[in-house]
Design a protein around this motif. Structure first.
Motif, PDB file in Angstrom:
ATOM      1  N   UNK A   9       4.198 171.879  -7.415  1.00  0.00           N
ATOM      2  CA  UNK A   9       3.247 171.257  -8.317  1.00  0.00           C
ATOM      3  C   UNK A   9       2.656 170.032  -7.654  1.00  0.00           C
ATOM      4  N   UNK A  10       1.351 169.953  -7.601  1.00  0.00           N
ATOM      5  CA  UNK A  10       0.670 168.797  -7.032  1.00  0.00           C
ATOM      6  C   UNK A  10      -0.325 168.253  -8.024  1.00  0.00           C
ATOM      7  N   UNK A  11      -0.640 166.977  -7.858  1.00  0.00           N
ATOM      8  CA  UNK A  11      -1.575 166.328  -8.758  1.00  0.00           C
ATOM      9  C   UNK A  11      -3.001 166.526  -8.278  1.00  0.00           C
ATOM     10  N   UNK A  12      -3.881 166.884  -9.192  1.00  0.00           N
ATOM     11  CA  UNK A  12      -5.279 167.072  -8.843  1.00  0.00           C
ATOM     12  C   UNK A  12      -6.151 165.982  -9.456  1.00  0.00           C
ATOM     13  N   UNK A  30      -8.656 165.991  -1.080  1.00  0.00           N
ATOM     14  CA  UNK A  30      -8.443 167.273  -1.751  1.00  0.00           C
ATOM     15  C   UNK A  30      -7.808 168.290  -0.812  1.00  0.00           C
ATOM     16  N   UNK A  31      -8.156 168.227   0.475  1.00  0.00           N
ATOM     17  CA  UNK A  31      -7.550 169.147   1.438  1.00  0.00           C
ATOM     18  C   UNK A  31      -6.036 168.929   1.519  1.00  0.00           C
ATOM     19  N   UNK A  32      -5.612 167.658   1.387  1.00  0.00           N
ATOM     20  CA  UNK A  32      -4.180 167.352   1.447  1.00  0.00           C
ATOM     21  C   UNK A  32      -3.477 167.746   0.156  1.00  0.00           C
ATOM     22  N   UNK A  33      -4.193 167.692  -0.960  1.00  0.00           N
ATOM     23  CA  UNK A  33      -3.595 168.028  -2.252  1.00  0.00           C
ATOM     24  C   UNK A  33      -3.414 169.529  -2.418  1.00  0.00           C
ATOM     25  N   UNK A  34      -4.437 170.290  -2.003  1.00  0.00           N
ATOM     26  CA  UNK A  34      -4.384 171.746  -2.126  1.00  0.00           C
ATOM     27  C   UNK A  34      -3.513 172.343  -1.019  1.00  0.00           C
ATOM     28  N   UNK A  35      -2.845 173.424  -1.326  1.00  0.00           N
ATOM     29  CA  UNK A  35      -2.013 174.076  -0.320  1.00  0.00           C
ATOM     30  C   UNK A  35      -2.860 175.026   0.517  1.00  0.00           C
ATOM     31  N   UNK A  36      -2.508 175.160   1.771  1.00  0.00           N
ATOM     32  CA  UNK A  36      -3.224 176.054   2.659  1.00  0.00           C
ATOM     33  C   UNK A  36      -4.226 175.313   3.520  1.00  0.00           C
ATOM     34  N   UNK A  37      -4.714 175.991   4.550  1.00  0.00           N
ATOM     35  CA  UNK A  37      -5.629 175.364   5.498  1.00  0.00           C
ATOM     36  C   UNK A  37      -7.088 175.495   5.088  1.00  0.00           C
ATOM     37  N   UNK A  38      -7.459 176.650   4.550  1.00  0.00           N
ATOM     38  CA  UNK A  38      -8.846 176.930   4.203  1.00  0.00           C
ATOM     39  C   UNK A  38      -9.003 176.886   2.688  1.00  0.00           C
ATOM     40  N   UNK A  40     -11.786 176.782  -0.858  1.00  0.00           N
ATOM     41  CA  UNK A  40     -13.103 177.140  -1.375  1.00  0.00           C
ATOM     42  C   UNK A  40     -13.830 175.884  -1.851  1.00  0.00           C
ATOM     43  N   UNK A  41     -15.140 175.968  -1.863  1.00  0.00           N
ATOM     44  CA  UNK A  41     -15.950 174.863  -2.367  1.00  0.00           C
ATOM     45  C   UNK A  41     -15.572 174.552  -3.813  1.00  0.00           C
ATOM     46  N   UNK A  42     -15.355 175.589  -4.605  1.00  0.00           N
ATOM     47  CA  UNK A  42     -15.031 175.406  -6.021  1.00  0.00           C
ATOM     48  C   UNK A  42     -13.734 174.617  -6.191  1.00  0.00           C
ATOM     49  N   UNK A  43     -12.680 174.997  -5.448  1.00  0.00           N
ATOM     50  CA  UNK A  43     -11.394 174.316  -5.581  1.00  0.00           C
ATOM     51  C   UNK A  43     -11.468 172.886  -5.073  1.00  0.00           C
ATOM     52  N   UNK A  50     -15.518 166.302  -8.442  1.00  0.00           N
ATOM     53  CA  UNK A  50     -16.941 166.261  -8.129  1.00  0.00           C
ATOM     54  C   UNK A  50     -17.617 167.535  -8.598  1.00  0.00           C
ATOM     55  N   UNK A  51     -18.916 167.468  -8.812  1.00  0.00           N
ATOM     56  CA  UNK A  51     -19.644 168.704  -9.067  1.00  0.00           C
ATOM     57  C   UNK A  51     -19.841 169.417  -7.737  1.00  0.00           C
ATOM     58  N   UNK A  52     -20.033 170.717  -7.784  1.00  0.00           N
ATOM     59  CA  UNK A  52     -20.079 171.512  -6.561  1.00  0.00           C
ATOM     60  C   UNK A  52     -21.259 171.146  -5.674  1.00  0.00           C
TER      61      UNK A  52
END
Length: 274
Positions: A9-12, A30-38, A40-43, A50-52
């Motif tokens: 569980x991570x904080x967004x 956001x790259x550090x918060x989300x898991x994985x290397x790649x 999506x713009x949406x995530x 932010x808005x897309x």
């Protein structure tokens, strides 16, 4: 077989700031918060708050400087410039700000080998590297290896209390890279199986320390505690003691190690805020 690692569980929740610089920083975080290397713009946009359209403009602008790389339609990863900035930042954070005294005090209080490990990437796989140590009057020959050998071997996060301590605080995708490699051949007789290793990670995070019994070296036991910076794992403090001298009740060793790691974490945080 590589075990399935449950998501953490991570904080967004984005932090404040509406300037372009603040929004760009939030997107990078956001790259550090989300898991994985790649991602999506949406995530990325949702995690950064932010808005897309705004996120897209920042990402496209950052491509020119190497801060971000586009690897597909609407999918991005951090670029080489971001990695260089991160390495420079952690080098500044890890600069000697009194850790030698903390390690020396811990060594004197425990009459044990004391090592400070830092998380480092190597060929895309998270590893640990010894960045400082305190041994007092002890002789590294008792370990069956020189100081240089101690520093350069046992880098795998699969073995030892310090390795598992760091591993427990990594994202699932980073953990999977560690699990994809076999345990090093130099591991001691106490090295854990994949299942045992995976099961230990939640416990380690919850209790705030890790115990090792002859995982890296035959005849040696250890305790490790995390060194954190801004809520993220920087490395670990390890106390290594001969198994036949290991106390039946290691609570004092654990407390001393945890306190030393907390002091180092606090010093790093204060140095960054100065």
């Amino acid at each position: 077989m590589i075990p399935t690692i449950p998501p953490q569980r991570t904080s967004a929740s984005p932090r404040g700031g509406t300037s372009l610089a603040a929004r760009a920083f939030r997107l990078q975080q956001a790259f550090a918060t989300l898991d994985g290397d790649v991602q999506s713009l949406k995530d990325l946009a949702a995690t950064a708050g932010l808005d897309e359209a705004t996120a897209y403009r920042i990402l496209q602008s950052g491509k020119a400087s190497g801060a971000f790389d586009q690897v597909g339609r609407g999918r991005y990863q951090l670029g080489p410039a971001a990695a260089e900035i991160g390495m420079r930042a952690m080098t500044q954070v890890a600069a000697d700000r009194g850790e030698k005294a903390v390690l020396a005090d811990l060594q004197a209080a425990t009459d044990a080998f004391v090592w400070l490990y830092a998380l480092t990437p190597a060929m895309g796989v998270p590893r640990r590297v010894c960045v400082d140590y305190a041994i007092g009057d002890l002789d590294t020959a008792d370990l069956g290896m020189t100081v240089d050998e101690v520093i350069t071997v046992g880098r795998s996060l699969r073995t030892g209390a310090s390795g598992r301590m760091i591993l427990a605080h990594l994202t699932p995708s980073m953990q999977a890279r560690v699990f994809a490699e076999p345990a090093p051949g130099c591991a001691g007789p106490g090295v854990l199986s994949d299942g045992e290793l995976l099961a230990s990670l939640d416990v380690i995070r919850q209790q705030g320390y890790a115990l090792g019994d002859q995982e890296c070296l035959s005849g040696w036991a250890s305790v490790a505690a995390p060194v954190m910076h801004d809520g993220r794992i920087f490395g670990a403090v390890l106390v290594l003691k001969a198994a036949d001298a290991w106390p039946n009740d290691p609570s004092n060793l654990i407390a001393l190690t945890v306190n030393a790691a907390a002091e180092l974490s606090q010093e790093m945080q204060q140095a960054s805020a100065a």
